[in-house]
Design a protein around this motif. Structure first.
Motif, PDB file in Angstrom:
ATOM      1  N   ASN A  85      -3.817 121.517 163.866  1.00  0.00           N
ATOM      2  CA  ASN A  85      -2.797 122.225 162.443  1.00  0.00           C
ATOM      3  C   ASN A  85      -2.404 123.658 162.489  1.00  0.00           C
ATOM      4  O   ASN A  85      -1.778 124.031 161.846  1.00  0.00           O
ATOM      5  CB  ASN A  85      -3.228 121.565 160.701  1.00  0.00           C
ATOM      6  CG  ASN A  85      -3.460 120.085 160.801  1.00  0.00           C
ATOM      7  OD1 ASN A  85      -1.932 120.019 161.131  1.00  0.00           O
ATOM      8  ND2 ASN A  85      -4.407 119.936 160.500  1.00  0.00           N
ATOM      9  N   THR A 107       8.139 117.755 169.665  1.00  0.00           N
ATOM     10  CA  THR A 107       7.391 116.807 169.149  1.00  0.00           C
ATOM     11  C   THR A 107       6.605 115.966 168.992  1.00  0.00           C
ATOM     12  O   THR A 107       6.161 115.306 168.107  1.00  0.00           O
ATOM     13  CB  THR A 107       8.992 116.043 168.942  1.00  0.00           C
ATOM     14  OG1 THR A 107       9.177 114.822 169.858  1.00  0.00           O
ATOM     15  CG2 THR A 107      10.426 116.563 167.903  1.00  0.00           C
ATOM     16  N   GLY A 110       4.657 115.791 165.850  1.00  0.00           N
ATOM     17  CA  GLY A 110       4.218 114.837 165.438  1.00  0.00           C
ATOM     18  C   GLY A 110       3.665 114.017 164.873  1.00  0.00           C
ATOM     19  O   GLY A 110       2.765 113.536 163.785  1.00  0.00           O
ATOM     20  N   SER A 111       2.591 113.818 165.967  1.00  0.00           N
ATOM     21  CA  SER A 111       1.449 112.141 166.245  1.00  0.00           C
ATOM     22  C   SER A 111       0.225 113.616 166.142  1.00  0.00           C
ATOM     23  O   SER A 111      -0.888 112.360 165.747  1.00  0.00           O
ATOM     24  CB  SER A 111       2.039 111.244 167.192  1.00  0.00           C
ATOM     25  OG  SER A 111       2.356 111.899 168.048  1.00  0.00           O
ATOM     26  N   ASP A 114      -1.144 117.102 160.954  1.00  0.00           N
ATOM     27  CA  ASP A 114      -1.110 116.088 160.255  1.00  0.00           C
ATOM     28  C   ASP A 114       0.748 116.815 159.389  1.00  0.00           C
ATOM     29  O   ASP A 114       0.466 115.990 158.346  1.00  0.00           O
ATOM     30  CB  ASP A 114      -2.068 117.035 159.318  1.00  0.00           C
ATOM     31  CG  ASP A 114      -3.380 116.218 159.600  1.00  0.00           C
ATOM     32  OD1 ASP A 114      -3.387 115.492 160.459  1.00  0.00           O
ATOM     33  OD2 ASP A 114      -3.910 117.090 159.125  1.00  0.00           O
ATOM     34  N   ALA A 115       1.585 117.224 159.987  1.00  0.00           N
ATOM     35  CA  ALA A 115       2.512 117.894 159.126  1.00  0.00           C
ATOM     36  C   ALA A 115       3.876 116.750 159.411  1.00  0.00           C
ATOM     37  O   ALA A 115       3.341 115.425 160.220  1.00  0.00           O
ATOM     38  CB  ALA A 115       2.816 118.909 160.151  1.00  0.00           C
ATOM     39  N   PRO A 116       4.383 116.297 158.698  1.00  0.00           N
ATOM     40  CA  PRO A 116       5.237 114.878 158.407  1.00  0.00           C
ATOM     41  C   PRO A 116       6.398 115.932 159.418  1.00  0.00           C
ATOM     42  O   PRO A 116       7.260 116.412 160.180  1.00  0.00           O
ATOM     43  CB  PRO A 116       5.951 115.181 156.849  1.00  0.00           C
ATOM     44  CG  PRO A 116       5.636 116.690 156.301  1.00  0.00           C
ATOM     45  CD  PRO A 116       4.227 117.159 157.607  1.00  0.00           C
ATOM     46  N   ARG A 117       6.663 114.079 160.244  1.00  0.00           N
ATOM     47  CA  ARG A 117       7.261 113.915 161.061  1.00  0.00           C
ATOM     48  C   ARG A 117       8.613 114.749 162.324  1.00  0.00           C
ATOM     49  O   ARG A 117       8.990 115.882 162.517  1.00  0.00           O
ATOM     50  CB  ARG A 117       6.919 113.156 162.136  1.00  0.00           C
ATOM     51  CG  ARG A 117       8.159 112.412 163.571  1.00  0.00           C
ATOM     52  CD  ARG A 117       8.143 110.797 163.707  1.00  0.00           C
ATOM     53  NE  ARG A 117       6.668 110.871 164.421  1.00  0.00           N
ATOM     54  CZ  ARG A 117       6.574 111.389 165.804  1.00  0.00           C
ATOM     55  NH1 ARG A 117       7.913 111.880 166.685  1.00  0.00           N
ATOM     56  NH2 ARG A 117       5.718 111.594 166.272  1.00  0.00           N
ATOM     57  N   SER A 118       8.734 114.710 160.486  1.00  0.00           N
ATOM     58  CA  SER A 118      11.226 115.351 160.000  1.00  0.00           C
ATOM     59  C   SER A 118      10.666 116.821 160.129  1.00  0.00           C
ATOM     60  O   SER A 118      11.672 117.311 160.510  1.00  0.00           O
ATOM     61  CB  SER A 118      11.004 114.613 158.851  1.00  0.00           C
ATOM     62  OG  SER A 118      10.079 115.644 157.703  1.00  0.00           O
ATOM     63  N   GLU A 119       9.548 117.087 159.417  1.00  0.00           N
ATOM     64  CA  GLU A 119       9.347 118.947 159.263  1.00  0.00           C
ATOM     65  C   GLU A 119       9.512 119.035 160.738  1.00  0.00           C
ATOM     66  O   GLU A 119      10.160 120.472 160.988  1.00  0.00           O
ATOM     67  CB  GLU A 119       8.436 118.932 158.414  1.00  0.00           C
ATOM     68  CG  GLU A 119       7.869 120.470 158.112  1.00  0.00           C
ATOM     69  CD  GLU A 119       6.822 120.204 157.026  1.00  0.00           C
ATOM     70  OE1 GLU A 119       5.804 121.375 157.470  1.00  0.00           O
ATOM     71  OE2 GLU A 119       6.888 119.703 156.061  1.00  0.00           O
ATOM     72  N   THR A 160       4.014 123.452 164.521  1.00  0.00           N
ATOM     73  CA  THR A 160       3.376 122.636 163.590  1.00  0.00           C
ATOM     74  C   THR A 160       3.167 123.970 162.338  1.00  0.00           C
ATOM     75  O   THR A 160       2.488 123.998 162.001  1.00  0.00           O
ATOM     76  CB  THR A 160       2.104 122.535 164.648  1.00  0.00           C
ATOM     77  OG1 THR A 160       1.194 123.817 165.481  1.00  0.00           O
ATOM     78  CG2 THR A 160       2.013 121.166 165.384  1.00  0.00           C
TER      79      THR A 160
END
Lengths: 225, 374
Positions: A85, A107, A110-111, A114-119, A160
């Protein structure tokens, strides 16, 4: 604000006769929006220092604080979350996942974080644009040039929105012209986002794009203007 | 998950090879299991689809319907034992019949209609009447030999044709097609086909019986043996396993199938060990940028699941295709229950194989990603 505070850090590998002192009482302070070059020959301890700051190695003694987070006493799990993070890594060589496209290499964070995938996805598209990779976003690493791969690696480190960017010999696999381009791009991205960045290098030509240079020799930091 | 799936999508060749390897083993296992089931079903139908709870054999018959010899009069003694609801009689005559110039093995089974031991799965025609002579119920497998309702079957050595008045399903005895007749018909046929048995009196081979509610078969069996002496009473399940070869076949096939599953686990384990070794650097990078062990292990499990499910599907289709080209004489039975059991076993063994690479993944030091070591 102080972004990184390294206080009297010593790192010893091994024990007894075979013990190697990789860092000796190293202290260093870095502000937000500051890009620092860590310059030293191989074996000088620069990678060890980068690993300690990035939460990959625990120091034998001394304290490391990133923002208001002390790294000492973190569990392995907490270290992993911290790296996911709050730190962006750019490795020597290219080190992209070979079966992911340029965009997916970004991307995938994203997994991991902890940041939202859309972000993450929105930021990845913005970074692809800034790094001049929009046309190449669906290409696999093997279809990209060395410079393009290193730009993808920079994008992955920034996607991130970490507090801290750690860069390990980013020009090692590039020729001078491409290396200069990449470091200049890196400096721009770090400065425009107000991040703190440390770049380990032994290439003197690259230091002009940084705010400050610190030399390291036999595990000791020698401050330089 | 994105990583694990993308790896399979973009490295199709390699995942096709592991899926192919799993499919091949699954194919082998499914065919073996179908053969085992086919042999079991073809060998045991006569006893499995009987309504008897237990069978009385003579001691020197050593639980064999063919070897055992008991006087028919003993049936009344068995029926008189407390706990016995009803008793029947069974006699087996292994004979041949000629159909379309081809000799077929037929087990002619004499029984008492309406009493324990008769076949329970009548599929067409009418039941036999008590004491009815020279009519019989044929096993469905005789249809494949060209026998139809109303046809007559003539046994080699006999002058009396037997008219088929009904069919029963799943009633084979030791892979031979069965023809169920009354005890009276069976005795008449026996003296013609096996003249050496003339003069032995009213001898049958086993006395099947049912027990009344509220008693255990084992207790009644002991009581029967104690009352009659020189008999061995076994439950129908025991009698099935005591049929010649049945238990040995089952354990041989079970052993081969179990070994094949160990091979599935080893193949998956080796495959993941190999790709983990190859991806060591990449895994170190992923761990350095914050991938937890759990995330990476979940990916490996998902990949193993996909490889085994796809491998099973392919193996399943291949085994069914084989069934089309196998001659009808090969006793294969594809049972949904067996297919489901083997599906679960394949998934479990694949997951077990994948787990072997966990330690290797956990041990990768994320710090090795820096300094160009990775």
């Amino acid at each position: 604000m102080t972004a990184i505070n390294v206080d009297d850090v010593t790192k010893i590998y091994g024990e007894g006769h075979t013990a190697v002192r990789a860092l000796r009482d190293a202290s260093l302070e870095l502000r937000d929006n500051e890009f620092l070059a860590l310059l030293g020959p191989s074996g000088s301890g620069k990678t060890t220092l980068l690993s300690v700051i990035g939460g990959l190695l625990a120091p034998t003694s001394g304290r490391v604080t990133i923002g208001d987070t002390a790294l000492a006493g973190m569990s392995k799990k907490e270290q992993t979350r911290f790296r996911a993070n709050r730190v962006g890594f750019v490795f020597q060589g290219f080190n992209l996942v070979p079966f992911l496209t340029a965009r997916e290499n970004m991307t995938v964070m994203g997994s991991i974080s902890d940041a939202p995938r859309s972000e993450i996805e929105a930021r990845a598209d913005q970074l692809l644009d800034e790094l001049g990779l929009t046309d190449r976003k669906n290409n696999l690493p093997e279809q990209l040039s060395g410079g393009e791969r290193q730009r993808v690696a920079i994008g992955r480190a920034l996607v991130t929105d970490p507090d801290l960017i750690l860069v390990d010999e980013p020009t090692a696999s590039l020729d001078t012209e491409l290396g200069t381009q990449v470091v200049r791009l890196l400096a721009t991205e770090i400065k425009t986002r107000g991040k703190a960045g440390i770049m380990v290098t032994h290439d003197l030509r690259m230091v002009e794009y940084t705010d400050r240079t610190v030399r390291i020799l036999d595990g000791e930091l020698l401050d330089e203007a | 998950m994105q990583l694990a799936l993308a790896e399979i999508r973009r490295r199709r060749g390699r995942w096709a090879s592991i899926t192919g390897a799993v499919a091949f083993i699954v194919f082998l296992v499914l065919v073996l299991a179908a053969l085992a089931d086919g042999l079991f079903i073809g060998s045991t139908g006569a006893l499995r689809n009987s309504d008897a709870d237990a069978l009385v054999y003579s001691v020197d018959g050593r639980r064999s319907l063919v070897r055992s010899q008991l006087p028919l009069a003993m049936r009344a003694d068995v029926a008189a034992v407390p706990g016995v609801a009803d008793a029947g009689a069974l006699g087996v005559l292994l004979a041949t019949a000629t159909s379309a110039d081809e000799a077929i093995d037929i087990a002619v089974i004499g029984h008492l209609p309406g009493h324990p031991g008769e076949p329970t799965r009548r599929s067409s025609g009418r039941p036999l009447g008590s004491g009815e002579r020279f009519v019989g119920l044929a096993d469905e497998s005789l249809r494949d030999e060209g026998v139809a309702l109303g046809d007559s079957v003539l046994l080699t050595g006999s002058s009396q044709p037997i008219e088929v008045v009904g069919f029963v399903s799943d009633s084979q005895y030791l892979l031979a097609d069965t023809l169920w007749v009354t005890l009276e018909t069976w005795q008449a046929l026996r003296s013609e086909v096996r003249p050496e048995t003339i003069g032995r009196g009213d001898v049958v081979q086993a006395i099947p019986f049912t027990v009344t509610d509220g008693v255990t078969v084992a207790t009644v069996g002991s009581a029967v043996d104690a009352a009659l002496g020189n008999t061995e009473t076994v439950t129908t399940d025991e009698a099935i396993l005591s049929l010649p070869g049945v238990e040995q076949q089952a354990s041989t096939f079970t052993a081969i199938i179990a070994v094949s599953f160990v091979v599935v686990a080893i193949v998956i384990a080796l495959f993941f060990a190999l790709i983990t070794l190859e991806k060591r650097g990449q895994l170190a990078i992923l761990k350095a940028i914050g991938s937890s062990n759990i995330l990476l292990l979940r990916g490996v499990l998902l990949q193993a699941l996909i490889a085994t499910v796809a491998g099973y599907g392919l193996g399943f289709v291949l085994s069914r295709l084989l069934a089309f080209v196998l001659p009808a004489a090969v006793p294969v039975e594809f049972l949904p229950r067996t297919a489901l059991t083997l599906f679960v076993a394949t998934i479990v063994m694949g997951a077990l194989g994948a787990v072997f690479s966990f330690r290797r993944i956990v041990r990768i030091d994320p710090a090795s990603a820096l300094g160009g070591e990775a």
